[in-house]
Write a protein that holds these residues in place. Structure first.
Motif, PDB file in Angstrom:
ATOM      1  N   ASN A  46      16.073  -5.355  72.686  1.00 24.34           N
ATOM      2  CA  ASN A  46      15.739  -4.152  73.432  1.00 24.34           C
ATOM      3  C   ASN A  46      14.689  -4.451  74.505  1.00 24.34           C
ATOM      4  O   ASN A  46      13.779  -3.666  74.754  1.00 24.34           O
ATOM      5  CB  ASN A  46      15.226  -3.086  72.461  1.00 24.34           C
ATOM      6  N   HIS A 140       8.566  -6.079  64.831  1.00 26.48           N
ATOM      7  CA  HIS A 140       7.528  -5.308  65.513  1.00 26.48           C
ATOM      8  C   HIS A 140       7.346  -5.778  66.934  1.00 26.48           C
ATOM      9  O   HIS A 140       7.406  -6.978  67.199  1.00 26.48           O
ATOM     10  CB  HIS A 140       6.187  -5.478  64.795  1.00 26.48           C
ATOM     11  N   LYS A 144       2.524  -4.242  70.806  1.00 26.43           N
ATOM     12  CA  LYS A 144       1.936  -3.045  70.197  1.00 26.43           C
ATOM     13  C   LYS A 144       1.186  -3.327  68.909  1.00 26.43           C
ATOM     14  O   LYS A 144       0.268  -2.603  68.548  1.00 26.43           O
ATOM     15  CB  LYS A 144       3.031  -2.013  69.924  1.00 26.43           C
TER      16      LYS A 144
ATOM     17  N   MET B   1      15.166   3.622  71.054  1.00 29.40           N
ATOM     18  CA  MET B   1      15.684   2.962  69.850  1.00 29.40           C
ATOM     19  C   MET B   1      14.764   3.196  68.653  1.00 29.40           C
ATOM     20  O   MET B   1      13.553   3.261  68.782  1.00 29.40           O
ATOM     21  CB  MET B   1      15.768   1.468  70.107  1.00 29.40           C
ATOM     22  N   ARG B   3      13.741   1.322  66.251  1.00 35.78           N
ATOM     23  CA  ARG B   3      12.780   0.293  65.864  1.00 35.78           C
ATOM     24  C   ARG B   3      11.417   0.436  66.523  1.00 35.78           C
ATOM     25  O   ARG B   3      10.439  -0.063  66.013  1.00 35.78           O
ATOM     26  CB  ARG B   3      13.318  -1.073  66.223  1.00 35.78           C
ATOM     27  N   ASP B   4      11.395   1.085  67.635  1.00 36.33           N
ATOM     28  CA  ASP B   4      10.124   1.243  68.326  1.00 36.33           C
ATOM     29  C   ASP B   4       9.115   2.040  67.509  1.00 36.33           C
ATOM     30  O   ASP B   4       7.918   1.975  67.745  1.00 36.33           O
ATOM     31  CB  ASP B   4      10.334   1.946  69.666  1.00 36.33           C
ATOM     32  N   LEU B   6       8.494   1.753  64.399  1.00 36.74           N
ATOM     33  CA  LEU B   6       8.049   1.117  63.162  1.00 36.74           C
ATOM     34  C   LEU B   6       6.544   0.916  63.089  1.00 36.74           C
ATOM     35  O   LEU B   6       5.966   0.962  62.018  1.00 36.74           O
ATOM     36  CB  LEU B   6       8.741  -0.239  63.006  1.00 36.74           C
ATOM     37  N   ASP B   7       5.937   0.700  64.228  1.00 40.59           N
ATOM     38  CA  ASP B   7       4.515   0.407  64.193  1.00 40.59           C
ATOM     39  C   ASP B   7       3.686   1.570  63.684  1.00 40.59           C
ATOM     40  O   ASP B   7       2.561   1.398  63.215  1.00 40.59           O
ATOM     41  CB  ASP B   7       4.028  -0.002  65.578  1.00 40.59           C
ATOM     42  N   MET B   9       4.976   3.782  61.487  1.00 44.36           N
ATOM     43  CA  MET B   9       5.690   4.285  60.333  1.00 44.36           C
ATOM     44  C   MET B   9       4.698   4.585  59.204  1.00 44.36           C
ATOM     45  O   MET B   9       3.799   3.794  58.949  1.00 44.36           O
ATOM     46  CB  MET B   9       6.677   3.212  59.880  1.00 44.36           C
ATOM     47  N   PRO B  10       4.864   5.711  58.525  1.00 44.97           N
ATOM     48  CA  PRO B  10       3.957   6.016  57.401  1.00 44.97           C
ATOM     49  C   PRO B  10       4.150   5.021  56.256  1.00 44.97           C
ATOM     50  O   PRO B  10       5.172   4.367  56.150  1.00 44.97           O
ATOM     51  CB  PRO B  10       4.378   7.424  56.984  1.00 44.97           C
TER      52      PRO B  10
END
Lengths: 250, 250
Positions: A46, A140, A144, B1, B3-4, B6-7, B9-10
């Motif tokens: 991506n 990841h 970021k 997307m 996956r972005d 994920l950083d 994510m709880p």
DNA sequence: GCAAAAGTGTTGTCCTTACACCCATGC
DNA sequence: GCATGGGTGTAAGGACAACACTTTTGC
């Protein structure tokens, strides 16, 4: 000059010194340290450089992300340990892997002194989607991510800088792309990882002149515009011309 | 997307996993390995690249030459251990030193598994003549030396290749020269280490254009021909322009 | 037909290379 | 005065950077 003779100097003083006979005892007298390997596994997806991380399973780092690593087994060479970690986590063999640096700050691990040897690995994310959801293993964005366990941020930064430099010396980046790729994808890869903008025409010229791209005759699919040609990396040709290769300059 | 995200994510799955609380116990469970550092100390003398070696004090390597090394002390960072070895052996502080690679073959030490971290050091032989005769410590021609203890030949070769590459990226070689040096000496250094021939005029132009040589106004002495000017390395200027520096190409 | 990216060549500039002669010093 | 290396300038060629228009496809 006298010094030139030293290499063939007779062993005149050996008899005067005490030589060590029991090498086992010698090694036993050395302090011992736990050793781990940590893999910085990069992927490109991506239009972003990604790194494969797992959630730390150490309570004091609860919620933080951690590199994939493990301690080195007895009599296991470190390269093998790193490959093992890769294989266990991604199911992939045959990936690019190289030792980068050893980290040894005495307090880098809260449980006591642990040395770690950092490895950089490059792989194509497309081949590894299957196992990603297990074990909280996730890709990841390198840009970021910031909150990491241990000194893993420092290790990752070191490996990223290493990659940037190394990419200019060898066409490493191709390990991050699928087998067939367009020139646009290749250029995006370089632009994103090196954080620069490149002229499209000059980029094409440069890579064609290197002469290790094979035109597959196929074209991109599923793009909302004119599809580009797909190329493969001619690994053999690269190996042959490796000596003449002096690197890329942008 | 997806996956972005994920950083941020709880931590929804942390409660389901068993977290490690006792990090000391964890580290204690790791296998431990003796660690040493080995210094490949290069010098330049009599138009040859030299390396500082000591006679091995291990009986099975009787007569062979060995790199300067030592095991890492408890809680000692490896860089510090390498500096310590340098200081103890040469009496010199403030020398160029950089980690190169970690060697881990299980059988590299006859007394059992020992990891070693190789360091490359560059120093000016003129400053260290005093201590050279003690301890069978000697400068050896890098090209001629072959019979070395352990895997020290491999380590030295690795560091030499590393130096060759690195010299093209940074003006490292200046660490091998006396404070004041002529351009001829500098060119000899590059020619010998890189094993190439260079055009004198172009070499001068290149280095002057880099603009970190200071003309001392002094001249060589004791040469049987017209004496050359002596220069010093302007370390500050180099630091300032470091960003623009992209390396040397011959 | 329009938006979006693919594909292609040329020109000027700068850097690199190749090369030859005079100069200063020691002997 | 002669041998040795120090010091300098220029011209040609090659690499790199800048730049605009036509083509193909999806919608």
């Amino acid at each position: 000059m006298l010094r030139d003779d030293l290499d063939i100097m007779p062993l005149h003083t050996d008899s005067e010194r005490t030589l060590i006979k029991d090498v086992y005892k010698l090694v036993e007298s050395y302090p011992r340290v736990p050793i781990t390997v940590d893999c910085v596994i990069f992927g490109f997806d991506n239009n972003e450089l990604k790194v494969l991380l797992i959630r730390s399973d150490i309570e004091m780092y609860k919620g933080k992300w951690s590199l994939l690593g493990d301690f080195a087994h007895d009599d296991e060479e470190l390269d093998d340990a790193a490959y093992r970690v890769l294989r266990e986590r991604t199911g992939m063999d045959d990936v690019y892997l190289e030792q980068v640096k050893t980290f040894s700050k005495p307090n880098r691990h809260p449980g006591g002194r642990v040395l770690t040897v950092a490895y950089c690995s490059l792989l194509n994310t497309e081949h590894h989607d299957l196992k990603i959801l297990a074990n909280e293993l996730h890709w990841h964005s390198v840009k970021k991510i910031c909150d990491m366990a241990f000194d893993h941020k420092e290790i990752m930064d070191t490996c990223y800088a290493w990659l940037q430099k190394r990419m200019l010396e060898h066409p490493l980046g191709l390990n991050l792309l699928p087998e067939k790729f367009s020139l646009r994808e290749l250029q995006n890869l370089y632009e994103v990882i090196l954080d620069i903008k490149l002229d499209r025409r000059n980029f094409r010229k440069k890579f064609f002149s290197m002469d290790f791209l094979i035109d597959t005759g196929e074209y991109e699919d599923d793009v909302p515009h004119r599809p580009g040609r797909l190329y493969r990396f001619d690994y053999d040709k690269y190996q042959q011309n490796k000596r003449r290769w002096t690197g890329i300059e942008f």
